[in-house]
Scaffold this active site. Sequence first.
Site, short mmCIF file in Angstrom:
data_model
loop_
_atom_site.label_atom_id
_atom_site.label_comp_id
_atom_site.label_asym_id
_atom_site.label_seq_id
_atom_site.Cartn_x
_atom_site.Cartn_y
_atom_site.Cartn_z
CD GLU A 78 16.40 -0.66 51.97
OE1 GLU A 78 15.75 -1.21 51.07
OE2 GLU A 78 17.56 -0.99 52.27
N GLY A 100 13.64 -14.49 57.18
CA GLY A 100 13.32 -13.42 58.13
C GLY A 100 14.47 -12.45 58.34
CG LEU A 107 19.52 -10.82 54.24
CD1 LEU A 107 20.57 -11.76 54.84
CD2 LEU A 107 20.20 -9.51 53.80
CB SER A 108 15.25 -10.93 48.89
OG SER A 108 14.98 -9.57 49.01
CB SER A 139 9.68 -14.60 49.93
OG SER A 139 9.78 -13.20 49.92
CG ASP A 195 13.04 -7.39 47.78
OD1 ASP A 195 13.80 -6.41 47.83
OD2 ASP A 195 12.21 -7.65 48.66
C1 GLA Z 1 11.12 -4.92 50.92
C2 GLA Z 1 10.31 -4.89 49.63
C3 GLA Z 1 11.04 -4.07 48.56
C4 GLA Z 1 11.47 -2.71 49.10
C5 GLA Z 1 12.17 -2.85 50.43
C6 GLA Z 1 12.46 -1.51 51.05
O1 GLA Z 1 12.31 -5.63 50.73
O2 GLA Z 1 10.09 -6.19 49.16
O3 GLA Z 1 10.24 -3.95 47.42
O4 GLA Z 1 10.37 -1.85 49.17
O5 GLA Z 1 11.40 -3.60 51.36
O6 GLA Z 1 13.38 -0.81 50.27
#
Ligand code: GLA
Length: 395
Positions: A45, A133, A136-137, A139, A183
């Site tokens: 992370e 929010g 969990l990506s 976007s 992501d």
């Molecule tokens: C967000 C960013 C990623 C990564 C994480 C942390 O999800 O979009 O690129 O940096 O934070 O690991």
Amino acid sequence: MKADPNATAPKADPEIRVRRQFEVLYGKAPTLHSIAPGRVNVIGEHVDYNGGWVLPAALNRCLVMAVSPRDDDRVRLATADFDGVLEFDSRDLAPGRTKDWSRYVRGVMAGLARAGHTVPGFDACVASTIPVGGGLSSSAALEAATGLAGLALVGAEMDRFALAKLCQTAEHDYAGVPCGIMDQAAVLCCEAGHLLLLDCASETFVQTPLPSEEWGLLIINSGVSHELASGEYAQRRAACEQAARRLRVPSLRHVTIDELPAALELAGLTEEMRRCVRHVVTENNRTQRCVAALKAGDFLAAGQLLNASHASLRDDYQVSCEELDVIAEAAQAESAVAGCRMTGGGFGGSCVALVRQGQAEAVADSVGAKFFARYGRIPAAFVTPAAAGARLQRL
Ligand code: GLA
């Protein structure tokens, strides 16, 4: 205490919802579905923008974008969850035009145009089961779905990783988030049953099996909405880059665990930089060891590394929050849990736990009860396999 049933059972099939709404809004059927999952990072992370190693999986929660081409240059966007249609001209893609969610679509279309794939007008409607929010990506899923749909509309193809980089640029330029590549790469490049071991410096990846007979991934959402653009994310990234310059390395990835004590002694690093360096270097080391532990089938050892990752993100990198700490601590105390940590950018969002198959619901209930005692609400939780990356479905 029972976990919220709506939290564990996803809403009605998004493919059905989106198709129904598409037909109501536009009076015709979509010609394709572009389907992109969310992602959970198991470990690694805040290292992607430091050239490190990350280990995400695609979720069984996804965003579905139903699309059909138009004869003109209008783009119409809607969702199955909210009223209203957003409209813009497919030739008007400059950044900064809007703060609504169409900016992600515009950003990806602009990237495709730069790559020689100018996407004409289309109608689209999206439905998603990825909690917005939740860290969990959602976007990145919208960007990836737009990318695959746009390419299909112009009959072009692109390498998945190249498309991920294009989506990352859209996130930088149109959402103002200086994110790494994790992501978008996870959403586009993950394979079912596998974690994606991505080397963010060489931009190469290895599909790493996640044997799921015994252990699974439990996601517990703190319900605290993270806001990466809030400046903290950019601040951590800047501190890392400054520290790398002072250490005279291209990125913190180049500092090994053996070199760490000497690096931390270097005069000229601020206390903040020192904490960032310690997190990044130890996290890269933990990720390598976690991959080795998973390969050896030693899930308990892998879990310990997840716990250590959480502590490092909380104490050194300082991107956790109280609610995430409460979840992680409660989950770590469960005998059916090998390890648990916050996942994603932090400041809210979700935790991921490595849980014995068949025990996830009991763990979610028990963690939920402890969380409820403190905050008066139950955090949403769901189990996911390592799912497949984004795909296109022609209808
Ligand atoms: C967000 C960013 C990623 C990564 C994480 C942390 O999800 O979009 O690129 O940096 O934070 O690991």
